[in-house]
Design a protein around this motif. Sequence first.
Motif, mmCIF file in Angstrom:
data_model
loop_
_atom_site.group_PDB
_atom_site.id
_atom_site.type_symbol
_atom_site.label_atom_id
_atom_site.label_comp_id
_atom_site.label_asym_id
_atom_site.label_seq_id
_atom_site.Cartn_x
_atom_site.Cartn_y
_atom_site.Cartn_z
ATOM 1 N N ARG A 116 0.865 -1.194 0.000
ATOM 2 C CA ARG A 116 0.000 0.000 0.000
ATOM 3 C C ARG A 116 0.890 1.229 0.000
ATOM 4 O O ARG A 116 1.952 1.241 0.640
ATOM 5 C CB ARG A 116 -0.863 0.018 1.277
ATOM 6 C CG ARG A 116 -2.109 -0.826 1.183
ATOM 7 C CD ARG A 116 -3.035 -0.613 2.388
ATOM 8 N NE ARG A 116 -2.407 -0.968 3.657
ATOM 9 C CZ ARG A 116 -2.103 -0.097 4.614
ATOM 10 N NH1 ARG A 116 -2.356 1.190 4.467
ATOM 11 N NH2 ARG A 116 -1.554 -0.510 5.742
ATOM 12 N N SER A 119 2.990 7.314 0.645
ATOM 13 C CA SER A 119 3.262 8.616 0.024
ATOM 14 C C SER A 119 3.788 8.300 -1.383
ATOM 15 O O SER A 119 3.963 7.127 -1.726
ATOM 16 C CB SER A 119 4.329 9.352 0.841
ATOM 17 O OG SER A 119 5.602 8.773 0.592
ATOM 18 N N ASP A 282 -4.152 2.300 -1.877
ATOM 19 C CA ASP A 282 -4.122 3.671 -1.326
ATOM 20 C C ASP A 282 -3.476 4.653 -2.303
ATOM 21 O O ASP A 282 -2.586 5.448 -1.947
ATOM 22 C CB ASP A 282 -3.395 3.693 0.034
ATOM 23 C CG ASP A 282 -4.244 3.052 1.134
ATOM 24 O OD1 ASP A 282 -5.445 2.745 0.874
ATOM 25 O OD2 ASP A 282 -3.723 2.843 2.240
ATOM 26 N N LEU A 283 -3.952 4.607 -3.520
ATOM 27 C CA LEU A 283 -3.351 5.428 -4.582
ATOM 28 C C LEU A 283 -3.486 6.922 -4.290
ATOM 29 O O LEU A 283 -2.647 7.720 -4.711
ATOM 30 C CB LEU A 283 -4.000 5.100 -5.929
ATOM 31 C CG LEU A 283 -3.678 3.705 -6.484
ATOM 32 C CD1 LEU A 283 -4.403 3.462 -7.792
ATOM 33 C CD2 LEU A 283 -2.175 3.530 -6.684
ATOM 34 N N GLU A 284 -4.542 7.285 -3.569
ATOM 35 C CA GLU A 284 -4.743 8.718 -3.298
ATOM 36 C C GLU A 284 -3.599 9.276 -2.447
ATOM 37 O O GLU A 284 -3.212 10.426 -2.591
ATOM 38 C CB GLU A 284 -6.125 8.977 -2.661
ATOM 39 C CG GLU A 284 -6.455 8.286 -1.349
ATOM 40 C CD GLU A 284 -6.610 6.759 -1.435
ATOM 41 O OE1 GLU A 284 -6.757 6.211 -2.548
ATOM 42 O OE2 GLU A 284 -6.541 6.114 -0.380
ATOM 43 N N LYS A 285 -2.995 8.417 -1.604
ATOM 44 C CA LYS A 285 -1.870 8.898 -0.778
ATOM 45 C C LYS A 285 -0.632 9.170 -1.635
ATOM 46 O O LYS A 285 0.268 9.886 -1.237
ATOM 47 C CB LYS A 285 -1.518 7.866 0.306
ATOM 48 C CG LYS A 285 -2.606 7.758 1.356
ATOM 49 C CD LYS A 285 -2.173 6.895 2.512
ATOM 50 C CE LYS A 285 -3.306 6.784 3.508
ATOM 51 N NZ LYS A 285 -3.197 5.633 4.371
ATOM 52 N N GLY A 287 -1.021 10.247 -4.821
ATOM 53 C CA GLY A 287 -1.403 11.242 -5.839
ATOM 54 C C GLY A 287 -1.623 10.630 -7.211
ATOM 55 O O GLY A 287 -1.464 11.285 -8.241
ATOM 56 N N ALA A 289 -4.122 9.188 -9.954
ATOM 57 C CA ALA A 289 -5.549 9.261 -10.290
ATOM 58 C C ALA A 289 -5.975 8.058 -11.113
ATOM 59 O O ALA A 289 -5.210 7.524 -11.923
ATOM 60 C CB ALA A 289 -5.827 10.539 -11.069
ATOM 61 N N HIS A 291 -9.172 6.394 -13.541
ATOM 62 C CA HIS A 291 -10.385 6.678 -14.298
ATOM 63 C C HIS A 291 -11.277 5.455 -14.239
ATOM 64 O O HIS A 291 -10.914 4.392 -14.717
ATOM 65 C CB HIS A 291 -10.021 6.987 -15.748
ATOM 66 C CG HIS A 291 -11.209 7.290 -16.585
ATOM 67 N ND1 HIS A 291 -11.842 8.502 -16.548
ATOM 68 C CD2 HIS A 291 -11.894 6.541 -17.465
ATOM 69 C CE1 HIS A 291 -12.859 8.486 -17.364
ATOM 70 N NE2 HIS A 291 -12.923 7.301 -17.938
ATOM 71 N N ILE A 307 -5.749 3.164 -14.288
ATOM 72 C CA ILE A 307 -4.929 4.261 -13.795
ATOM 73 C C ILE A 307 -4.629 5.197 -14.963
ATOM 74 O O ILE A 307 -4.255 4.740 -16.051
ATOM 75 C CB ILE A 307 -3.616 3.708 -13.188
ATOM 76 C CG1 ILE A 307 -3.945 2.941 -11.904
ATOM 77 C CG2 ILE A 307 -2.625 4.828 -12.925
ATOM 78 C CD1 ILE A 307 -2.741 2.370 -11.186
ATOM 79 N N THR A 315 1.991 8.253 -14.392
ATOM 80 C CA THR A 315 0.688 8.544 -13.778
ATOM 81 C C THR A 315 0.649 10.029 -13.394
ATOM 82 O O THR A 315 1.578 10.786 -13.711
ATOM 83 C CB THR A 315 0.496 7.704 -12.496
ATOM 84 O OG1 THR A 315 1.428 8.162 -11.515
ATOM 85 C CG2 THR A 315 0.703 6.220 -12.765
ATOM 86 N N THR A 316 -0.385 10.406 -12.657
ATOM 87 C CA THR A 316 -0.475 11.803 -12.214
ATOM 88 C C THR A 316 0.566 12.117 -11.126
ATOM 89 O O THR A 316 0.730 13.274 -10.749
ATOM 90 C CB THR A 316 -1.900 12.106 -11.693
ATOM 91 O OG1 THR A 316 -2.335 11.003 -10.885
ATOM 92 C CG2 THR A 316 -2.877 12.276 -12.846
#
Length: 496
Positions: A116, A119, A282-285, A287, A289, A291, A307, A315-316
Motif C-alpha cells: 500500500r 506517500s 491507497d493510490l490517493e496517498k 497522488g 488518479a 479513471h 490508472i 501517472t499523475t
Amino acid sequence: MAVNYDLIVLGGGSAGLTAAVMSASLGARTLLVERHKLGGDCLHTGCIPSKALIRSANVAALAHRASEFGLNVPAVDVDFPRVMERVAGVIRAIEPHDSPEHLASRGVEVRFGEARFLSPREITLNGETLHSRKFVIATGSRPAVPPIEGLRGYLTNENIFELRKRPEHLIVLGAGPVGVEMAQAFRRLGSLVTLLDLAPRILPREDADVSALITSVFKQEGIRVCANAKVLRDTVRESSSDENDAMTEHMIDFEHGGRHETIGGDALLVAVGRRPNVAGLDLEKAGVAVHLENGPQGIRQGIQQGIQIDARCRTTASNIYACGDVAGRYLFTHTAEYEAKIAVTNAILHVPLKLDYRAVPWVTFTEPEAARVGLTEEEARQKYGNIKVHRITLDHEDRALTDGETQGLVKVIATPKGKVLGAHIASARAGEMILEYTLAMQHGLPLPKLSSTIHPYPTFALAARHAADLYWREKASKTLVRWLQRIFGYSGAIPK
Ligand SMILES: Cc1cc2nc3c(=O)[nH]c(=O)nc-3n(C[C@H](O)[C@H](O)[C@H](O)COP(=O)(O)OP(=O)(O)OC[C@H]3O[C@@H](n4cnc5c(N)ncnc54)[C@H](O)[C@@H]3O)c2cc1C
C-alpha cells in the motif's frame, strides 16, 4: 529518508515481470512485489490455460473430422479431467520461467505480500516501510461482474480452469474474446453451449465480416448464439449436498429479439469485461488518479478504465508509472510487455520514449482464428471517407484446400494509394498472418510492396499476399493482371 530501491514494481504478471527484469538489467536496484503468484493472469488464469484447453478442444474437433481426410478414427471420447490436468501441467511447465529464483538470477529481488502506498515515495509491505525513487504499478485486472439480479455461483477465468467435471450445458455471458474462446472450446469438448451478449453481434470489436464468419462457424458447430440478449435474472439452485458431486443450476432469464426467454444450465461463465486492480493500494496517498466508469456501459468499455497514464506511462504522480491491464489501454500480454518497456525506459533511463499504438495487433483464438490490426472498415470510412477494401475468401487458396480449412477471409482496408489502414483475418494461422500487415502499418509499407514480396508456396501467408495483390486489380489493366499471374502466381480472374 533512506532510499531502499531505485524501482519498486507492484505486481508480478506480464507487465511487472518485464518491467522488473528490464530495470535490473539496466543496473537499477529493483524490488518486485507480488501478492499471489508470479506470472499473473496470463500464466495462471488467462492466455496459457485458455490456449492449452483450446488445443485439446481443437484436437477433438479434428478427430471428429477424421473421415474427411480418409481416416477411420473410433468415436472421440473426451476424458475431461485429463484434459484439465494437461492444462495444469502446461502451467507447471512454464512456471519456473517466472520463479523468484529465476528472477534473482536476473538481479530482481522478489517479496510476497500486498503493498500500500504511504506517500509518492513510500509503501508499506508486511509491516515494513520501503522507500523507492520510482514505482511501476502493474497490478493487472480482474473479471467485471455485471449487476444482474441473483447472480452467484458463477465461473470466471479465475476458476474455470479448475473444473474437473465437464458442464452439461455451459451458459456464457459475454461474447468478447474470452467468452467466444471458451464457448467454442467447451462445445468441442462435448458441452452444450449458449452464448449471450448485449451487443448486436459477437466479437463486437472485430470487423463485421470477421464477426459474421465466426458466428456462422459457431452455429455450424451447434453453439447457440444470442446477440442483443439482455440478461435480467439468474436463479440459482444447489442440486446436491455431496461436495464432490455438487452442482449449481442456473436459470437465466433474458430478453432477446423482443421475446422473454429462460434457459437452464449447470454452469455459467461470466466474461463481460475487466476491472483494474486498484483497490487497497491507497493510490490517493501517492497522488495517482484512476479513471473508473460505472454501470454496464462502463464494464463493456473496459479499455477506458484504469490508472490514468500519459504517453510515457507516467501517472499523475511524476515518479510513478503504470502499465498493463491496470492502465486499461489494450488488455493483452503483448501490450502489457510493450508498455512496461516504455515505463522503464522513461523511469530508469530517462529517455522520453512515448507509446506508439499505430499498429497494435490482437488475436482471438477461435478456430478459425480472428486477427486484427488497425481500423475496421466502418472506422476507416468514418475517419477517412475514401477508402478501398480488398477482400478475399479462402476457398480458392491452395493451402486452405490441402488442409481442409477453407472457411476464412482476409480483408484489408487501405487508402486509394495502398497505405494500409487496417487488416482483418479469419483463418487458420491468422495470428501469424496478421504480422505481415502489422509490419506494413508500423513501417509504412504500402500494398504494392507486400504484393511484390515473394511468399513461400503453399502457405496461409500467401493468402495475405493475395489480398494485397487486389490493389493492382483495382488499378489494373488486363495486361498488368496477366503480368501478375505470370510472375507471382496470382490466381484471380482477369478483370472484365
Ligand atoms: C481467459 C483469458 C485469456 C487471455 N488470453 C490472452 C491471449 O491469448 N493473448 C493475450 O495477449 N492476452 C490474453 N489475455 C489477457 C492477458 O492475460 C492480460 O492482458 C495480461 O495478463 C495482463 O498482464 P498484467 O501484468 O497487466 O496483469 P496480470 O497478469 O493480472 O498481473 C498482475 C499481478 O499483480 C498482482 N497484484 C495485484 N494487486 C496487487 C497488490 N496490491 N500488490 C501486489 N501484487 C498485486 C496480481 O496477483 C497479479 O499477479 C487473456 C486474459 C484472460 C482472462
